[in-house]
Design a protein around this motif. Structure first.
Motif, PDB file in Angstrom:
ATOM      1  N   GLN A  92      55.824  66.369  30.082  1.00 46.71           N
ATOM      2  CA  GLN A  92      54.516  66.990  29.860  1.00 46.71           C
ATOM      3  C   GLN A  92      53.450  66.366  30.755  1.00 46.71           C
ATOM      4  O   GLN A  92      52.599  67.067  31.318  1.00 46.71           O
ATOM      5  N   GLN A  93      53.482  65.042  30.901  1.00 42.35           N
ATOM      6  CA  GLN A  93      52.487  64.355  31.725  1.00 42.35           C
ATOM      7  C   GLN A  93      52.543  64.827  33.175  1.00 42.35           C
ATOM      8  O   GLN A  93      51.517  64.906  33.847  1.00 42.35           O
ATOM      9  N   HIS A  94      53.732  65.136  33.655  1.00 37.27           N
ATOM     10  CA  HIS A  94      53.881  65.584  35.048  1.00 37.27           C
ATOM     11  C   HIS A  94      53.640  67.088  35.205  1.00 37.27           C
ATOM     12  O   HIS A  94      53.636  67.595  36.333  1.00 37.27           O
ATOM     13  N   SER A  95      53.447  67.787  34.101  1.00 40.20           N
ATOM     14  CA  SER A  95      53.306  69.244  34.165  1.00 40.20           C
ATOM     15  C   SER A  95      51.854  69.664  34.364  1.00 40.20           C
ATOM     16  O   SER A  95      50.924  68.974  33.944  1.00 40.20           O
ATOM     17  N   SER A  96      51.693  70.782  34.986  1.00 34.03           N
ATOM     18  CA  SER A  96      50.374  71.382  35.207  1.00 34.03           C
ATOM     19  C   SER A  96      50.583  72.885  35.325  1.00 34.03           C
ATOM     20  O   SER A  96      51.721  73.378  35.310  1.00 34.03           O
ATOM     21  N   LEU A  97      49.488  73.628  35.467  1.00 37.29           N
ATOM     22  CA  LEU A  97      49.622  75.067  35.657  1.00 37.29           C
ATOM     23  C   LEU A  97      50.370  75.377  36.954  1.00 37.29           C
ATOM     24  O   LEU A  97      51.099  76.372  37.047  1.00 37.29           O
ATOM     25  N   GLU A  98      50.199  74.506  37.955  1.00 34.91           N
ATOM     26  CA  GLU A  98      50.863  74.714  39.249  1.00 34.91           C
ATOM     27  C   GLU A  98      52.341  74.325  39.190  1.00 34.91           C
ATOM     28  O   GLU A  98      53.189  74.949  39.830  1.00 34.91           O
ATOM     29  N   HIS A  99      52.642  73.245  38.462  1.00 38.78           N
ATOM     30  CA  HIS A  99      54.017  72.752  38.349  1.00 38.78           C
ATOM     31  C   HIS A  99      54.332  72.548  36.865  1.00 38.78           C
ATOM     32  O   HIS A  99      54.231  71.436  36.346  1.00 38.78           O
TER      33      HIS A  99
END
Length: 716
Positions: A92-99
């Protein structure tokens, strides 16, 4: 009669033990029990499972994040396998709308693509030694706070001596309520990088609906890699670090298993209370669990609405929601199971038997006769304190994020001041600022304000003023009868909802403004009253702790042919059992194995928890299962054993009789939700993901052949 450690071991390994019950300390297993395991299907020398002097399977198993989960090495290059839910925070910490790695998954194709995770740790057990005799001799005649002070002082000495001798982290832990003490020497690695994870449609397939349930079809796995300094020693993250080479890693078997096959787990179960009195079990059922279930249910409903409305919010709060809801459902299930299985009645029967036993001997009556009344009185006197503490923790300290931010950031500020004159100040300041950035990365102040208002009202309405700050002191005279107005004003005026304002206070070293913030004043009042509750409770527990320790001694000396293994406390444990079917209730029988066919049958495009990735459906349609399929052409997904596990065992290797990896544990079952309090021989199951399903996803779906190539497979 004085209970010695040898007496405990004699009772511990009586011939009447059931092979599938017990979270055993592997270094204390007797020759008789090892022989018993070998008769049931362990085909390798026990020294290959656990040894101080030579590499063994225990060197391939790590405690993740100080006991939160378990992981296992599956290559000589530090590749670590654990559960998807154990890596969920990092994903989750590495996630974003882009990735959006939560939705899409992530696979590093090379070492350079692996993602660092500040704060994630992997701890190896190096050695363990019994120090019970040394401590026991020093405190044998002491009781109460005097005894505890003496024990604490001696533990500090033993730990310091061990550290000076080995340069390893040394920690003495208590077992059997202070009847036994073990010294653990460990080594912790702090550079643990994310290597690969399937999408949540595989890693969390079934979601909350299937959580704690069978049949299960969840690919609950993820991969990390442990890194170290070039000389092999533990080190903070650095681009110069290299993959860690473990003393031992697991070989992987794709040969599968049959019903009745021997299985074993090694892992770090977190917390059980199987020797708790009927009064303690009743307190959990009537005081603790109802608060946990109600408060978390309220909070999660608010989160869920916001997450449904916004994909960005969904990403931010996915890990928080998952963590909260797991324990929420556990509290509900545990209470239902306690009622159905009559756990409190079972404890009362045990206590009645104990009373009858000591009543036959005046010496036993003198030693043990007052124990149960003291324990009962302790719970009666402490009931309101336990309730107030639980409500405060669930609403204020864990319910709303603002209080947590205020307490953590103010602590970081004070720690930074202590480093101001030290050479490491700049480095420490950079670490502090990085921590603050990470806190706010997944924070929504508007959403937290909604939660805060509801949590505040619950806090005020459910704790008497004698056990919390009074409303005028906490909210001010203007808002003492208006929690909603206070909440609105607080979130307008505090700096702790805004990371830029907080960082500005750190950069300008504005201590007066920081500690004058209204969120600090509120949070410190709440915390102060929690400390007062704990202090009063501890005084009540002085006699209770002695009584609980002596009661367990009494149970052991009573001579019942039953298992006495220590409660779980995040130390390495071994359990053994068998693959088997599951009969949860009359007329219902489940098979021990699920397949990919079940995933397709469960697919529901209207429910996120039951979406199936298109790539997985193609593999199913084409029957493209490679060498991972069953002889009948089906693709295995999950299986059942009766291994004894609990929270903390998540990610534990499931091992066959040859010491080969065949799966990893990830859940228990609904009908045995009392497992932390009592093992249910006929009901308790360990839900495991089949290693062949893990390999199918890695190999065929993710095309992560680089990972397959570094794994060590058993030749057919």
């Amino acid at each position: 009669m004085r209970i010695t450690f040898i007496t405990i071991l004699t009772l511990l390994f009586s011939s009447a033990l059931k092979a599938d019950e017990g979270m055993w300390l592997p270094f204390l297993l007797s020759d008789n029990q090892i022989e018993n395991m070998q008769q049931k299907g362990l085909h390798i020398p026990f020294e290959s499972v656990y040894s101080h002097s030579q590499p063994s399977l225990k060197d391939a198993v790590v405690s993740l994040d100080d006991g939160a989960c378990t992981g296992e090495f599956i290559s000589s290059k530090g590749l670590l396998l654990t559960n998807h839910h154990c890596g969920y925070n990092e994903i989750q910490q590495h996630s974003s709308l882009e990735h959006n790695y939560l939705e899409d998954g992530f696979w590093a194709k090379s070492l350079s693509e692996e993602l660092p995770n500040p704060g994630k740790t992997a701890t190896l057990l190096i050695e363990a030694h019994d120090v019970s005799t040394r401590i026991g001799k020093a405190v044998d005649t002491l009781n109460g706070s005097e005894r505890q002070l003496a024990v604490d002082s001696l533990i500090e000495v033993i730990e310091q001596e061990a550290y000076e001798r080995t340069k390893l982290k040394a920690r003495v832990k208590s077992f059997f309520y202070g009847n036994t003490y073990i010294l653990f020497l460990t080594q912790t690695y702090k550079d643990v990088r994310l290597v690969g994870t399937p999408p949540s449609s595989i890693g969390k397939f079934g979601g909350d609906t299937d959580n704690w349930m069978w049949p299960r079809h969840t690919g609950d796995f993820s991969f990390f890699r442990v890194y170290c300094a070039p000389d092999g020693s533990p080190a903070e993250y650095s681009p110069n670090n290299i993959p860690f080479t473990p003393r031992k890693h697991f070989q992987i078997s794709t040969q599968g298993y049959q019903k009745g096959d021997f299985t074993m787990t090694l892992g770090y179960p977190g917390h059980t209370q199987r020797y708790l009195s009927s009064f303690g079990v009743k307190e959990i059922k009537e005081v603790v669990n109802p608060v946990v279930a109600e408060v978390r249910g309220i909070k999660q409903a608010i989160w869920d609405k916001a997450m449904q409305r916004s994909e960005a919010t969904n990403i931010k709060y996915a890990a928080k929601y998952s963590s909260s809801s797991n324990y929420w459902k556990y509290a509900i299930g545990q209470n239902k199971a306690m009622e159905k299985l009559g756990v409190i009645a079972q404890r009362k029967d045990k206590e009645a038997s104990f009373k009858n036993w000591i009543g036959q001997d005046s010496l036993l009556e003198d030693k043990y006769g007052k124990l149960l009344p003291v324990i009962e009185a302790s719970y009666m006197l402490g009931k309101k304190l336990t309730h107030a503490k639980t409500v405060t923790e669930e609403t204020m300290l864990q319910g709303t994020e603002l209080v947590g931010f205020a307490l953590e950031i103010s602590t970081l500020f004070m720690e930074l001041q202590e480093h101001r004159e030290k050479p490491t100040f700049k480095q420490h300041k950079a670490e502090v600022l990085s921590t603050i950035h990470s806190l706010y990365k997944d924070y929504d102040a508007h959403l937290d304000q909604q939660v805060f208002e509801v949590m505040l009202k619950y806090y005020l309405n459910n704790i008497p003023e004698s056990l919390r700050p009074n409303a005028e002191s906490l909210l001010g005279k203007k808002y003492m009868d208006d929690p909603s107005g206070y909440t609105s004003e607080l979130f307008k005026t505090t700096a702790f909802t805004n990371p830029q304002k907080v960082l500005a206070l750190f950069k300008t070293n504005d201590e007066e403004t920081l500690f004058g913030d209204p969120a600090i004043a509120f949070s410190y009042q709440v915390l102060s009253h929690v400390y007062q509750i704990i202090e009063v409770h501890e005084k009540l527990l002085i006699q209770f702790k002695d009584s609980q320790r002596l009661l367990l001694q009494g149970y052991m000396s009573q001579g019942h042919q039953q298992s006495f293994y220590p409660d779980a406390n995040s130390t390495l444990r071994l359990s053994y059992g068998f693959v088997g079917d599951y009969e949860p209730k009359d007329g219902v029988k489940y098979k021990y194995l699920t397949t990919l066919k079940g995933i397709i049958e469960k697919e529901n495009k209207e429910l996120t928890d039951f979406n199936v990735p298109i790539q997985l459906k193609r593999l199913y349609q084409n029957k493209d299962f490679g060498d991972y399929q069953l002889p009948n052409g089906q693709m295995p997904v999950c299986f059942l054993t009766n291994n004894d596990i609990t929270g903390g065992n998540s990610g534990s290797p499931v091992i066959n009789g040859k010491g080969e990896l065949i799966g990893l544990a990830f859940d228990g079952n609904w009908e045995a939700m009392t497992s932390d309090l009592a093992f249910e021989t006929d009901l308790q199951k360990c839900i495991c993901v089949d290693i062949r399903y893990v390999l199918l996803v890695v190999d065929k779906m993710a095309q992560a052949h680089n990972l397959i190539e570094e794994m060590d497979f058993v030749e057919p």
